[in-house]
Design a protein around this motif. Structure first.
Motif, PDB file in Angstrom:
ATOM      1  N   ALA A 189       0.831  -1.207   0.000  1.00 15.70           N
ATOM      2  CA  ALA A 189       0.000   0.000   0.000  1.00 15.70           C
ATOM      3  C   ALA A 189       0.866   1.257   0.000  1.00 15.70           C
ATOM      4  O   ALA A 189       0.589   2.220  -0.731  1.00 15.70           O
ATOM      5  CB  ALA A 189      -0.926  -0.013   1.214  1.00 15.70           C
ATOM      6  N   LEU A 190       1.928   1.257   0.812  1.00 13.85           N
ATOM      7  CA  LEU A 190       2.833   2.405   0.850  1.00 13.85           C
ATOM      8  C   LEU A 190       3.523   2.600  -0.496  1.00 13.85           C
ATOM      9  O   LEU A 190       3.659   3.726  -0.988  1.00 13.85           O
ATOM     10  CB  LEU A 190       3.879   2.213   1.952  1.00 13.85           C
ATOM     11  CG  LEU A 190       3.413   2.383   3.394  1.00 13.85           C
ATOM     12  CD1 LEU A 190       4.528   1.982   4.356  1.00 13.85           C
ATOM     13  CD2 LEU A 190       2.983   3.816   3.659  1.00 13.85           C
ATOM     14  N   ASP A 192       2.485   1.623  -3.470  1.00 13.29           N
ATOM     15  CA  ASP A 192       1.511   2.104  -4.454  1.00 13.29           C
ATOM     16  C   ASP A 192       1.292   3.608  -4.310  1.00 13.29           C
ATOM     17  O   ASP A 192       1.193   4.338  -5.308  1.00 13.29           O
ATOM     18  CB  ASP A 192       0.184   1.364  -4.294  1.00 13.29           C
ATOM     19  CG  ASP A 192       0.251  -0.072  -4.807  1.00 13.29           C
ATOM     20  OD1 ASP A 192       1.138  -0.356  -5.636  1.00 13.29           O
ATOM     21  OD2 ASP A 192      -0.571  -0.895  -4.363  1.00 13.29           O
ATOM     22  N   ARG A 193       1.219   4.072  -3.062  1.00 13.89           N
ATOM     23  CA  ARG A 193       1.064   5.514  -2.828  1.00 13.89           C
ATOM     24  C   ARG A 193       2.292   6.279  -3.307  1.00 13.89           C
ATOM     25  O   ARG A 193       2.181   7.375  -3.872  1.00 13.89           O
ATOM     26  CB  ARG A 193       0.827   5.787  -1.341  1.00 13.89           C
ATOM     27  CG  ARG A 193      -0.579   5.432  -0.854  1.00 13.89           C
ATOM     28  CD  ARG A 193      -0.671   5.571   0.650  1.00 13.89           C
ATOM     29  NE  ARG A 193      -0.137   6.840   1.115  1.00 13.89           N
ATOM     30  CZ  ARG A 193       0.324   7.059   2.344  1.00 13.89           C
ATOM     31  NH1 ARG A 193       0.332   6.072   3.229  1.00 13.89           N
ATOM     32  NH2 ARG A 193       0.781   8.243   2.692  1.00 13.89           N
ATOM     33  N   ALA A 196       2.163   6.573  -7.019  1.00 13.60           N
ATOM     34  CA  ALA A 196       1.129   7.518  -7.449  1.00 13.60           C
ATOM     35  C   ALA A 196       1.589   8.967  -7.297  1.00 13.60           C
ATOM     36  O   ALA A 196       1.160   9.845  -8.053  1.00 13.60           O
ATOM     37  CB  ALA A 196      -0.153   7.281  -6.650  1.00 13.60           C
ATOM     38  N   SER A 197       2.463   9.224  -6.319  1.00 17.27           N
ATOM     39  CA  SER A 197       2.918  10.602  -6.075  1.00 17.27           C
ATOM     40  C   SER A 197       4.365  10.812  -6.515  1.00 17.27           C
ATOM     41  O   SER A 197       4.993  11.807  -6.144  1.00 17.27           O
ATOM     42  CB  SER A 197       2.791  10.935  -4.584  1.00 17.27           C
ATOM     43  OG  SER A 197       3.641  10.102  -3.809  1.00 17.27           O
ATOM     44  N   SER A 222       8.849  11.205  -3.409  1.00 14.81           N
ATOM     45  CA  SER A 222       7.401  11.004  -3.325  1.00 14.81           C
ATOM     46  C   SER A 222       6.912  11.702  -2.062  1.00 14.81           C
ATOM     47  O   SER A 222       7.715  12.138  -1.230  1.00 14.81           O
ATOM     48  CB  SER A 222       7.053   9.511  -3.285  1.00 14.81           C
ATOM     49  OG  SER A 222       7.134   9.006  -1.968  1.00 14.81           O
ATOM     50  N   VAL A 224       5.176  10.186   0.263  1.00 12.80           N
ATOM     51  CA  VAL A 224       5.012   9.186   1.316  1.00 12.80           C
ATOM     52  C   VAL A 224       6.206   9.303   2.255  1.00 12.80           C
ATOM     53  O   VAL A 224       7.354   9.139   1.837  1.00 12.80           O
ATOM     54  CB  VAL A 224       4.929   7.763   0.726  1.00 12.80           C
ATOM     55  CG1 VAL A 224       4.827   6.726   1.841  1.00 12.80           C
ATOM     56  CG2 VAL A 224       3.733   7.657  -0.213  1.00 12.80           C
ATOM     57  N   ASN A 228      10.190   8.398   0.605  1.00  9.12           N
ATOM     58  CA  ASN A 228      10.189   9.696  -0.063  1.00  9.12           C
ATOM     59  C   ASN A 228      11.498  10.034  -0.764  1.00  9.12           C
ATOM     60  O   ASN A 228      11.666  11.148  -1.243  1.00  9.12           O
ATOM     61  CB  ASN A 228       9.835  10.805   0.930  1.00  9.12           C
ATOM     62  CG  ASN A 228      10.851  10.943   2.046  1.00  9.12           C
ATOM     63  OD1 ASN A 228      11.796  10.161   2.134  1.00  9.12           O
ATOM     64  ND2 ASN A 228      10.653  11.927   2.909  1.00  9.12           N
TER      65      ASN A 228
END
Length: 434
Positions: A189-190, A192-193, A196-197, A222, A224, A228
């Motif tokens: 999930a992390l 994927d986030r 996305a960013s 990113s 996250v 990041n």
């Protein structure tokens, strides 16, 4: 005539007695001997990961921690630290802020992603408000300023261990397979986030002598917190088996950023390719957008510590060159297992690993190693690019060793507005190619 009685020299179990006629066990008090024989097994010590590149500081810290009864695993660079936190469990992580390979923040990001409960301690000799804020956002337990007094180090260590115990005691225990599945799903999930960013910026590659711009390499960020930066995003992709997916996305986005540059500032674009992609037909097909700028693109294989998994490497390299690409081997260091394949690939560029670049000007033996690597690359008609150059002294030492091009923080810095790197905004001005 009476025969004299002879004293036996044999002890228990038929063994001959040593000179003096006594065994060590015979000389021990009975209770002591029983204690030695039946002592309870020693409880396993807790393990602390210490990430510190200053050997003197590391020895001092490690000695203090061991004296408190803890095991210490010491690594001196960011890459080794990330490998450590992704392959084993630690009770506490102490990390310096400024390290070769990855920053302390990168390491703590990855450690937090793999073990949300591990206590993190960040150490620095040059504290700033921005790094303190970033440390707080990670949930760092303590932010220590070096040199750290022994009493303060012990206080933080004991607090970290106590915090770990409390968290473990408070958590409801799940079956082990469920726990593993939960961590994996959380990481997915992390990641994927993060995808996305994902933001792509370009770091300049410049001529070591003239500072003229030669090309660019992508840098990743990113929004996250735990994923990041370049190192943490790549580590997560490797753990999840999604590195090829990441490389493909980065190439697509990097081309878009590259095409937005003024033509006079484009030069070459260095893009990572996973070795397994050499077996993928899509890489060889003239498919936009990559193929439309093939004459600008250098495909670089990052194969640190491994051989290229391709038997017909020379033939595949010829096809890639026919499409228009040039080739590079990245992360070249003295321990690279694929040195024997350098001649077969005949890359146009070879990138020196940043670990052998750092503080090059202070080590005569390291300079000789770099000079030898540069000479070897030239024998294969390969130009040399040094990654991770952060000081003018490193740049000058690399130029003296024969390195043609350099890349790193010396030539690009973070924009205060976007948090990404802008081309040519470094502590040294980058000249346009004439």
């Amino acid at each position: 005539m009476q025969t004299a009685t002879q004293t036996s020299t044999l002890g228990p179990h038929g063994r001959e007695r040593p000179p003096g006629g006594a065994y060590v066990a015979d000389t021990l008090p009975r209770r002591t001997f029983d204690t030695v024989r039946f002592a309870a097994p020693r409880r396993a010590a807790r393990t602390v990961l210490l990430v510190e590149d200053d050997e003197l500081v590391a020895r001092t810290l490690a000695r203090t921690i061991r004296e408190r009864g803890y095991d210490v695993v010491h690594v001196s660079d960011g890459r080794s630290a990330i490998e450590s936190v992704t392959t084993r469990r630690f009770d506490v992580v102490f990390s310096d802020l400024n390290l070769p390979g990855a920053s302390g923040v990168d390491i703590l990001n990855v450690a937090r992603a793999y073990d949300p409960d591990v206590p993190l301690v960040l150490m620095t000799g040059a504290p700033t408000t921005s790094t303190a804020i970033e440390a707080c956002s990670l949930g760092v337990l303590e932010y220590l300023v070096k040199p750290t007094p022994t009493a303060e180090l012990i206080r933080v260590l004991e607090r970290a261990v106590a915090t770990r115990k409390q968290v473990i005691a408070a958590r409801t225990t799940e079956p082990s397979m469920n726990a593993v599945s939960s961590v994996t799903e959380s990481m997915k999930a992390l990641f994927d986030r993060a995808l996305a960013s994902l933001e792509i910026s370009l770091e300049p590659i410049v001529d070591a002598r003239t500072r003229a711009l030669m090309g660019h390499a992508p840098k990743l960020t990113s929004n996250v917190e735990t994923l990041n930066r370049d190192a943490s995003i790549t580590a997560a992709a490797e753990h999840l088996g999604r590195l090829v997916e990441l490389r493909q996305l980065v190439r697509k986005r990097a081309v878009e950023v590259f095409l937005d540059l003024p033509k006079e500032r484009q030069g070459s674009l260095f893009l990572d390719v996973h070795p397994s992609e050499l077996l993928d037909g899509d890489l060889y097909a003239p498919v936009p957008p990559l193929s439309t700028i093939a004459e600008h693109v250098v495909l670089q294989l990052r194969v640190r510590g491994a051989t290229l998994p391709v038997a017909d490497l020379a033939a595949r390299a010829s096809v890639l060159r026919f499409v228009g690409y040039r080739l590079a081997i990245a992360d070249l260091d003295v321990g690279l297992a694929c040195l024997s394949q350098l001649g077969e690939l005949s890359p146009e560029f070879v990138k020196l690993d940043h670990d052998i670049v750092r503080k090059l000007e202070t080590s005569a033996s390291q300079k000789r190693i770099v000079s030898a690597l540069v000479a070897m690359c030239r024998a294969f008609d390969s130009q040399v690019v040094a990654e991770g150059v952060s000081t003018a002294e490193e740049r000058d030492a690399l130029f003296e060793a024969g390195c043609e091009y350099v890349q790193g923080a010396l030539f690009a810095h973070a924009s205060p507005h976007s948090g990404t790197r802008r081309v040519g905004e470094g502590s040294e001005r980058v000249r346009r190619q004439p």
